[in-house]
Design an enzyme around this catalytic site. Sequence first.
Site, mmCIF file in Angstrom:
data_model
loop_
_atom_site.group_PDB
_atom_site.id
_atom_site.type_symbol
_atom_site.label_atom_id
_atom_site.label_comp_id
_atom_site.label_asym_id
_atom_site.label_seq_id
_atom_site.Cartn_x
_atom_site.Cartn_y
_atom_site.Cartn_z
ATOM 1 N N LYS A 93 0.810 -1.224 0.000
ATOM 2 C CA LYS A 93 0.000 0.000 0.000
ATOM 3 C C LYS A 93 0.844 1.277 0.000
ATOM 4 O O LYS A 93 0.505 2.241 -0.685
ATOM 5 C CB LYS A 93 -0.959 0.004 1.200
ATOM 6 C CG LYS A 93 -2.087 -1.014 1.076
ATOM 7 C CD LYS A 93 -3.075 -0.838 2.234
ATOM 8 C CE LYS A 93 -4.118 -1.938 2.241
ATOM 9 N NZ LYS A 93 -5.144 -1.696 3.276
ATOM 10 N N ASP A 152 -9.713 2.588 2.205
ATOM 11 C CA ASP A 152 -9.916 2.096 3.576
ATOM 12 C C ASP A 152 -10.723 3.107 4.384
ATOM 13 O O ASP A 152 -11.711 2.751 5.048
ATOM 14 C CB ASP A 152 -8.570 1.854 4.271
ATOM 15 C CG ASP A 152 -7.925 0.527 3.864
ATOM 16 O OD1 ASP A 152 -8.630 -0.338 3.312
ATOM 17 O OD2 ASP A 152 -6.724 0.368 4.109
ATOM 18 N N GLY A 184 -0.917 3.819 8.824
ATOM 19 C CA GLY A 184 -1.571 3.802 7.516
ATOM 20 C C GLY A 184 -3.082 3.887 7.598
ATOM 21 O O GLY A 184 -3.707 4.752 6.972
#
Lengths: 277, 277
Positions: free
Chosen positions: A71, A108, A135
């Site tokens: 990611k 997300d 993250g």
Amino acid sequence: MIRGTTKLIAHLGYPTSTFKAPMIYNPWFAHRGIDAVVVPMGCKAEDYAVFLPLLFRLSNIHGALVTMPHKVATVALADRVSVTARIAGAANALRLGADGLLEADMFDGEGFVAGVLGKGQKLADRAALVVGCGGVGSAIAASLAKAGVARLALFDPNAAMAEGLADRLKAAYPALAVVTGSNDPAGFALVVNASPLGMNPDDPLPMDVERIDPSTFVGEVVMKSEMTPFLAAAAARGCRYQVGTDMLFEQIPAYLEFFGFGRPSVAELREQAAISY
Amino acid sequence: MIRGTTKLIAHLGYPTSTFKAPMIYNPWFAHRGIDAVVVPMGCKAEDYAVFLPLLFRLSNIHGALVTMPHKVATVALADRVSVTARIAGAANALRLGADGLLEADMFDGEGFVAGVLGKGQKLADRAALVVGCGGVGSAIAASLAKAGVARLALFDPNAAMAEGLADRLKAAYPALAVVTGSNDPAGFALVVNASPLGMNPDDPLPMDVERIDPSTFVGEVVMKSEMTPFLAAAAARGCRYQVGTDMLFEQIPAYLEFFGFGRPSVAELREQAAISY
């Protein structure tokens, strides 16, 4: 049914054995008559930077779902990066733009926010606390800013993480009030555990649950169990809440829209899926 | 149903739009409960040499079907090349060996031979004529040698092509009698058109059909139409024959065996396939 004309969506990550996305996306593609397929590709971290550009040179590539451990690397490899992905410092979706450039986005936080809004919690002009600024916490903070919260409090035991995130948020959203340095949950419409606390049985709670108002909506990212100790304690106080996996499943409509396939409801996706969730 | 554990078989070529293999292999995998999937990947010639090694570093890659324009390049990129592929100068199948090395094989000729044998024509100790010594003619000649023919006549308008193939065959099969320089079909148990003659309506016939004995078995590789002018002329003389597409479909059991999935009958594959052939 895979054909010679089928659009390929790579599911990039390593290891692949726990991937669930193919069993959610592919039955829905079949149901809607969309000629596309999600295919797991177990790409290791050390190969990703070389493999990714070649993958996107295939004539039938349409996009990619990106997961661990790629990611963060994806942000540097894409030609265009959304504001949300830039703030998050991570991306989990890739597509080719009409001009052939590689576009990255991060869903997300979008999934987290879609789940919260879908449960009736308003966010516009409200205040939110995000505990954990790695993250996933950064992605959630970026999407809360996009959703119009007025005030964001950020906390991380590594103060520099919280401050770095605050700086990126303020640069993109100058009107947003951002504070750092406290995990006190009193007075927020939404509080989120975006830290790993809850993964291990002897972890402390991420914040003082006794100070969460019963009217506060409580969100969790840990997926180790459905009801983490943090969620259980908040629920015992009467708080409404969102479990960790909702973030994953609620982002799928946004992914599909990003890929140009429309934006189905979560209910429609669940109905078609080959797994129950 | 594609899962996180599914073994990936790439179908490599460009363009992909006419690919049929996914509609034959994937329904059979589903029928047998084999957790594998064939996925078209439109890799262009200029990317192949870099893409292929990276593809085979994916943790869930199991093998590849290789088609135009990559068959010749594959021989140079593999770590191990079968005798048949070496003689053919081309490969259409790749897998990882137990030691992680990339193994190439060539099944076009195997499919041609399996079809001929399956139609009751014996090949061991017989004589065969192959007209056209390019990639597919070389593959057929290699598989005829492997099947035990005693004598092979090779013809190509480019004499050096025929002589080069003859040299490769004699090196691998010292007992085989190989002659070049004539396309006269008289006196052979099997004659094959492996040239492109028949692709265009005004092509001449590849050999003097009047000199084919009615007891000779006649094979064709041109797939432009089922009954090419060459096959029609041979059939009119009473010859038994094999059409071009049989070579493709008859090689699928050999491919599946190469990938470690057993060797089903062509009939079983046809019964499961999502296309009729």
